[in-house]
Design a protein around this motif. Structure first.
Motif, mmCIF file in Angstrom:
data_model
loop_
_atom_site.group_PDB
_atom_site.id
_atom_site.type_symbol
_atom_site.label_atom_id
_atom_site.label_comp_id
_atom_site.label_asym_id
_atom_site.label_seq_id
_atom_site.Cartn_x
_atom_site.Cartn_y
_atom_site.Cartn_z
ATOM 1 N N UNK A 87 -17.534 32.924 86.730
ATOM 2 C CA UNK A 87 -18.612 33.266 85.780
ATOM 3 C C UNK A 87 -18.888 32.112 84.818
ATOM 4 N N UNK A 88 -20.144 31.951 84.483
ATOM 5 C CA UNK A 88 -20.521 30.895 83.540
ATOM 6 C C UNK A 88 -19.914 31.153 82.162
ATOM 7 N N UNK A 89 -19.446 30.103 81.490
ATOM 8 C CA UNK A 89 -18.981 30.293 80.105
ATOM 9 C C UNK A 89 -20.162 30.685 79.203
ATOM 10 N N UNK A 90 -19.895 31.554 78.235
ATOM 11 C CA UNK A 90 -20.956 32.046 77.349
ATOM 12 C C UNK A 90 -20.725 31.567 75.921
ATOM 13 N N UNK A 91 -21.757 31.687 75.120
ATOM 14 C CA UNK A 91 -21.649 31.242 73.732
ATOM 15 C C UNK A 91 -22.450 32.172 72.814
ATOM 16 N N UNK A 92 -22.021 32.223 71.559
ATOM 17 C CA UNK A 92 -22.775 32.856 70.473
ATOM 18 C C UNK A 92 -22.769 31.890 69.297
ATOM 19 N N UNK A 93 -23.943 31.533 68.833
ATOM 20 C CA UNK A 93 -24.076 30.583 67.722
ATOM 21 C C UNK A 93 -24.718 31.292 66.536
ATOM 22 N N UNK A 94 -24.135 31.104 65.367
ATOM 23 C CA UNK A 94 -24.711 31.630 64.128
ATOM 24 C C UNK A 94 -25.119 30.452 63.250
ATOM 25 N N UNK A 95 -26.388 30.399 62.899
ATOM 26 C CA UNK A 95 -26.909 29.321 62.056
ATOM 27 C C UNK A 95 -27.610 29.928 60.841
ATOM 28 N N UNK A 96 -27.179 29.527 59.655
ATOM 29 C CA UNK A 96 -27.841 29.990 58.430
ATOM 30 C C UNK A 96 -28.720 28.865 57.900
ATOM 31 N N UNK A 97 -29.984 29.184 57.684
ATOM 32 C CA UNK A 97 -30.978 28.176 57.307
ATOM 33 C C UNK A 97 -31.462 28.434 55.878
ATOM 34 N N UNK A 98 -31.483 27.375 55.084
ATOM 35 C CA UNK A 98 -31.989 27.442 53.707
ATOM 36 C C UNK A 98 -33.392 26.847 53.666
ATOM 37 N N UNK A 99 -34.356 27.637 53.216
ATOM 38 C CA UNK A 99 -35.739 27.177 53.054
ATOM 39 C C UNK A 99 -35.919 26.753 51.599
ATOM 40 N N UNK A 100 -36.353 25.512 51.389
ATOM 41 C CA UNK A 100 -36.363 24.967 50.032
ATOM 42 C C UNK A 100 -37.628 24.174 49.738
ATOM 43 N N UNK A 153 -31.854 32.606 55.681
ATOM 44 C CA UNK A 153 -32.058 33.362 56.914
ATOM 45 C C UNK A 153 -30.993 32.961 57.927
ATOM 46 N N UNK A 154 -30.327 33.955 58.501
ATOM 47 C CA UNK A 154 -29.294 33.704 59.504
ATOM 48 C C UNK A 154 -29.817 34.072 60.890
ATOM 49 N N UNK A 155 -29.724 33.114 61.797
ATOM 50 C CA UNK A 155 -30.152 33.307 63.188
ATOM 51 C C UNK A 155 -28.916 33.416 64.081
ATOM 52 N N UNK A 156 -29.014 34.264 65.090
ATOM 53 C CA UNK A 156 -27.938 34.388 66.073
ATOM 54 C C UNK A 156 -28.509 34.081 67.445
ATOM 55 N N UNK A 157 -27.896 33.094 68.140
ATOM 56 C CA UNK A 157 -28.356 32.656 69.458
ATOM 57 C C UNK A 157 -27.260 32.954 70.473
ATOM 58 N N UNK A 158 -27.641 33.575 71.584
ATOM 59 C CA UNK A 158 -26.681 33.882 72.643
ATOM 60 C C UNK A 158 -27.176 33.321 73.967
ATOM 61 N N UNK A 159 -26.225 32.913 74.807
ATOM 62 C CA UNK A 159 -26.583 32.399 76.122
ATOM 63 C C UNK A 159 -25.355 31.981 76.898
ATOM 64 N N UNK A 160 -25.574 31.204 77.976
ATOM 65 C CA UNK A 160 -24.446 30.704 78.762
ATOM 66 C C UNK A 160 -24.763 29.309 79.283
ATOM 67 N N UNK A 161 -23.769 28.751 79.958
ATOM 68 C CA UNK A 161 -23.879 27.392 80.488
ATOM 69 C C UNK A 161 -23.585 27.441 81.981
#
Length: 475
Positions: free
Chosen positions: A368-381, A352-360
């Motif tokens: 303007x606040x710096x922004x970010x996009x994080x992609x995390x792929x999680x393996x369930x085992x 499952x791949x999650x995408x998180x967006x936000x700023x600091x």
């Protein structure tokens, strides 16, 4: 009864010219194939072109008859125009014939341009129909090997003139495949990963017995299979690997539509749950089928929906990055759910791949606040393959990550996020332990990103599934 068909098809095409010499071309095709109870018909299609203007399309249908003869129907179309790709149909012709057992026959006819011009093609089909005696596996295997060609089979690695006797029939091994034969099954080939699986489970000594089909493309066109005389099959898909399914479980799966039904492809071989009882199960991409004595047993389950998994992950992410006090999380979503993963024994879970967006919050009001996009792929085992008996530890671990930042001060933000993710997710997240002998059969990621645990359909399975559901709800 098998018919070995050898053919040579010849098209002598004439492109008539009003000025100058006619253009001529001969197109020849030849080959060999088998007709038997499993494949009583075969269709061929050939195209011939001549002179930049004439195209001939030839269809030939062969049908094996009960007396060993073969009926042949030929149908030809002549197209003529400004190029050989024209759709201007200017003539048709057909011819039928019956080739008796062990007979060679020539069938000839002409197709003409009946619209304009004198273009034509003389079509000749030379056919030999050799009937192989029932139980003649030596010649049957030879004919099958000839049909497949050495590019497919490779060189024989056992004596093709004296096939090896195996349980239920005969076998000749080749570099790239094996061909099995018996009077009831005829010669059938098996190759690739399915061949490896078949040999791994004992080959013809397994309850599968002998193949009754060649390796065949599945109706959904994505996988491959061989059926076997022992009421079983081996199915292969690039995201599951080769899996054995047989008996009553195979029958129930077939009733739902095979691989195109609700269960998808098998992700495990058939597994015996209780050595003292006739209780088995098979794992599939989208579910589990249990067979207990003479009836299907509906599994008990515990689950979290994709929506709840997303919410849980958002909570976990905020906890793991709480060291960055001014980090704002605007959105967390499941961006994709992968397919099952290839494995020879038990297919891997979907990721499952999650995408998180936000700023600091930089604290500088005019920037303007710096922004970010994080992609995390999680393996369930699960640390062990569930089989109803073993104890299992269920975890979720980081499989892949990517961070993109932008805006003033984004390099500092990137460094902080990277540190937070690598430290926060360096250890697998523990989802829970399942004790041994609780009837736990499968830990599955579903298509929506949710997770589902499958247990036996008995009273114990119901109790354990209820406990598991309580624990999942409290995560």
């Amino acid at each position: 009864m098998q018919s070995k068909i050898q053919y040579v098809s010849t098209m002598k095409i004439v492109d008539h010219e009003n000025f100058g010499s006619n253009e001529r071309r001969t197109v020849r095709n030849s080959g060999l194939f088998l007709l038997d109870a499993g494949k009583k018909t075969n269709n061929l299609f050939f195209i011939g072109r001549c002179g930049g203007e004439v195209r001939i399309e030839l269809k030939i249908k062969f049908t094996q008859n009960s007396n060993g003869s073969v009926s042949v129907k030929e149908y030809a179309k002549l197209f003529e125009g400004s190029s050989t790709n024209t759709s201007d149909l200017d003539g048709t012709a057909s011819k039928s014939a019956v080739i008796a057992a062990n007979q060679t026959k020539t069938v000839s006819f002409r197709v003409r341009n009946t619209d304009e011009g004198d273009d034509y093609a003389d079509i000749t089909l030379l056919i030999t129909n050799t009937v192989l005696a029932d139980g003649d596996c030596t010649n049957g295997i030879k004919a099958k090997a000839q049909t497949l060609g050495t590019g497919f089979t490779g060189a024989a690695t056992s004596n093709i003139n004296a096939p090896t006797t195996v349980k239920g029939g005969k076998r000749v091994t080749f570099q790239k495949c094996d061909i099995y034969c018996s009077p009831k099954t005829g010669p059938q080939e098996i190759h690739g990963a399915i061949r490896l699986k078949y040999n791994n489970v004992g080959g013809p000594n397994n309850a599968l017995a002998l193949p009754v089909t060649d390796e065949t493309t599945t109706p959904d066109t994505k996988g491959r299979f061989n059926h076997f005389s022992g009421n079983g099959s081996i199915y292969w898909h690039p995201t599951t690997g080769p899996k054995l399914v047989r008996g009553a479980i195979r029958h129930e799966w077939a009733k739902t539509g095979w691989e195109r039904g609700i269960y998808g492809y098998p992700t495990s071989d058939e597994i015996k749950i209780d050595p003292n009882k006739n209780t088995w199960f098979s794992d599939f991409q989208n579910g589990v089928i249990i067979w207990n004595n003479n009836a299907e047993e509906n599994p008990n389950t515990a689950k979290l929906s994709g929506r709840k998994v997303r919410s849980l992950f958002e909570t976990i992410f905020k906890e793991k990055t709480k060291g960055q006090k001014d980090l704002n999380v605007d959105s967390v979503r499941i961006s994709s759910v992968g397919n099952t993963g290839y494995d020879f024994t038990r297919s891997k879970n979907r990721k499952v791949t999650f995408k998180i967006k936000g700023d600091y919050e930089s604290g500088i009001f005019f920037i303007p606040n710096p922004s970010y996009t994080i992609t995390l792929r999680i393996a369930f085992e699960s640390n062990k393959n569930p089989d109803g008996k073993v104890a299992c530890k269920l975890t979720a671990k980081l499989d892949h990550w990517h961070i993109h930042t932008s805006g003033a001060g984004n390099s500092k933000l990137l460094a902080g996020l990277k540190k937070g993710i690598l430290e926060g997710f360096k250890d697998a997240l523990e989802l829970g332990d399942v004790p041994k002998n609780t009837g736990f059969l499968s830990f599955k990621v579903m298509k929506d990103g949710g997770i589902k645990l499958y247990f036996r359909g008995d009273i114990l399975g119901k109790v354990v599934a209820g406990v598991a559901q309580d624990k999942l709800d409290k995560l």
